[in-house]
Enzyme design. Structure first.
Site, PDB file in Angstrom:
ATOM      1  N   GLU A 185       0.799  -1.229   0.000  1.00 55.30           N
ATOM      2  CA  GLU A 185       0.000   0.000   0.000  1.00 55.30           C
ATOM      3  C   GLU A 185       0.832   1.280   0.000  1.00 55.30           C
ATOM      4  O   GLU A 185       0.670   2.137   0.881  1.00 55.30           O
ATOM      5  CB  GLU A 185      -0.953   0.013   1.199  1.00 55.30           C
ATOM      6  CG  GLU A 185      -1.963  -1.099   1.171  1.00 55.30           C
ATOM      7  CD  GLU A 185      -3.074  -0.937   2.198  1.00 55.30           C
ATOM      8  OE1 GLU A 185      -3.058   0.033   2.959  1.00 55.30           O
ATOM      9  OE2 GLU A 185      -3.976  -1.801   2.218  1.00 55.30           O
ATOM     10  N   GLU A 199      -5.469  -8.905   1.171  1.00 55.84           N
ATOM     11  CA  GLU A 199      -6.127  -8.549   2.436  1.00 55.84           C
ATOM     12  C   GLU A 199      -7.607  -8.341   2.167  1.00 55.84           C
ATOM     13  O   GLU A 199      -7.978  -7.720   1.159  1.00 55.84           O
ATOM     14  CB  GLU A 199      -5.579  -7.242   3.035  1.00 55.84           C
ATOM     15  CG  GLU A 199      -4.214  -7.344   3.635  1.00 55.84           C
ATOM     16  CD  GLU A 199      -3.707  -6.015   4.185  1.00 55.84           C
ATOM     17  OE1 GLU A 199      -4.535  -5.174   4.612  1.00 55.84           O
ATOM     18  OE2 GLU A 199      -2.483  -5.818   4.174  1.00 55.84           O
TER      19      GLU A 199
END
Ligand code: FCB
Length: 465
Positions: free
Chosen positions: A163, A357
């Site tokens: 990220e 995720e």
């Protein structure tokens, strides 16, 4: 339930969020240690010194994964366990911990999926300018080389970073994450240097391990306008560009999207791009790791009125639609955009995808009978796995699903106030209590893998039930 035989069923964690033991076996300080030590940065003044103590509870946690029946575990390595000051000789005790982890997974038939850096930086590098200093690129490549040299005989699935876009927004554009610069003009230069570091590390690792699988993990929050009107549509498109596409487009295309350049600079140039940077960034990838939590809605507002996220005039505020189901983080629960996203990824990026995720925070507690009845989490997983199953039915190349998270853990600026685990952690005693979602996921995996075709699934609404 048409999950392919080699589909990876897993859970995910990250080093800083679960390991604890921040001063053990020669680990150096990270930028998060320092940040969390400052008043007002983390909810209730929490820190990650102990976290879920995964460092000391490793064997128990590995056994728990076996009970869960996962076939993969996505974890990250703590940079400062390996290079305590961000450079120099590797710390053998740090490497030994990840030897134990990887060997323990392999002994249990669980595929390791390793993220080299999940949102942290050695403090020594942060103090020398962090991701705004190009020396950090070399330091990351050196760290990746150390780790890869040590583990490539046992680890096939590598992700460089987690990220980049969001972490950089929060750290450079706001003060929510370290280095808390609050200067939006620094966001793109800091993203750029991380992307260069990522690409160079991939090239290096692939040379040594041509059969390895190398990728990167990003989150994607589908953005829509909460109100009708051109200005709101513009705000939604801009936020999508900034938080979702600012990394992935350049990784795949080898050039920055023109809209992003327009946003960043009025002069049209990107002065921080040097030499072969863009070639390095576009190093071929084997897969994209997709973190999906839910969609977001936004409205445009007057620039500078608090919610503004751009340096160039357009203000954006996140809307909080009252009529949508939400997690305890206030994140909208909606699996449908995940399917659309997987279709978009297939058409736009043309790479295999791992869901690296997916999960939800709820206000879990231990009931008097000793159980943690997290039925909302079961529904959440159920709906999202259904979206993945539908994507697979459409022929989309999804290779695995990693539930976030194996354990309740340190949720960055929210400290321990948000529980995402399949396993409840009593932070006082470090006792682990598998939640109902743990038992449900175990049965779901078993059924999907046809190991136990007759098992009963808890939630009546679940796909394949
Ligand atoms: C993701 C992060 C992960 C965790 C979850 C809830 O954005 O990658 O570390 O905090 O959110």
């Amino acid at each position: 339930m048409n999950f392919p035989e080699h589909f990876l069923w897993g859970t995910a964690t990250s080093a800083y969020q679960v390991e604890g033991a921040t001063c053990t076996d020669g680990r150096g300080s990270s930028n998060w240690d320092e940040f969390a030590g400052k008043p007002g940065t983390i909810y209730r003044g929490d820190n990650a010194e102990v976290a879920a103590d995964h460092y000391h509870c490793l064997d128990e946690d590995l056994d728990m994964m076996s009970r869960l029946g996962v076939t993969a575990y996505r974890f990250s390595v703590s940079w400062t366990r390996i290079h305590p000051d961000g450079k120099g000789p590797a710390n053998p005790l740090g490497l030994a911990f990840y030897d134990r982890l990887v060997d323990g997974l392999l002994a249990r038939g669980i595929t390791p999926m390793l993220t080299i850096n999940h949102m942290e930086l050695p403090l020594a590098l942060e103090q020398a300018g962090g991701w705004l200093n190009r020396d950090t690129i070399d330091r990351f490549v050196e760290y990746a080389r150390t780790l890869h040299t040590h583990l490539h005989d046992r680890v096939q699935l590598w992700s460089t970073m987690n990220e980049i876009a969001l972490t950089t927004w929060w750290g450079f554009g706001t003060d929510l994450f370290p280095p808390a610069l609050g200067d939006k003009t620094k966001v793109l230069p800091a993203i750029h240097n991380q992307l260069v570091a990522h690409g160079r590390a991939i090239r290096l690792m692939r040379q040594v391990q041509p059969e390895g699988q190398f990728g990167i993990v990003g989150s994607y929050w589908p953005v829509t306008a909460a109100l009708e009107g051109a200005e709101h549509e513009t705000a939604a498109r801009l936020l999508d560009l900034l938080i979702n596409r600012s990394c992935i487009d350049v990784l795949v295309d080898g050039e920055y999207p023109p809209e992003l350049m327009d946003w960043h600079t009025s002069s049209g140039g990107l002065p921080f791009v040097e030499g072969d940077d863009l070639d390095d960034i576009a190093a071929p990838l084997d897969y994209l790791g997709l973190n999906y939590y839910g969609p977001i809605q936004v409205v445009a507002e007057e620039a500078g009125s608090g919610g503004s996220v751009t340096p160039r005039g357009i203000g954006i505020r996140q809307a909080d639609p009252a009529d949508r189901p939400k997690t305890s983080f206030g994140w909208i629960i909606d699996p449908e955009p995940l399917l659309n996203l997987l279709r978009q990824f297939r058409d736009r990026y043309r790479l295999p995808v791992y869901i690296t995720e997916n999960g939800a925070a709820f206000d879990d507690y231990v009931a008097p009978d000793g159980r943690v009845n997290d039925l909302e989490r079961i529904d959440y997983f159920c709906g999202h796995l259904d979206a993945v199953a539908r994507a697979l039915d459409e022929g989309i190349d999804v290779r695995g699903y990693m539930a976030w998270s194996l354990l309740d853990n340190f949720e960055w600026a929210a400290g321990y106030s948000k529980r995402f685990g399949l396993t409840y952690v009593d932070y006082g005693s470090q006792r682990r209590i598998p939640k109902e979602s743990f038992h449900w996921y175990r049965r779901y995996i078993a059924k999907a893998r046809s190991a136990a075709p007759e098992v009963e699934l808890l939630s009546g609404t679940c796909a394949g039930n």
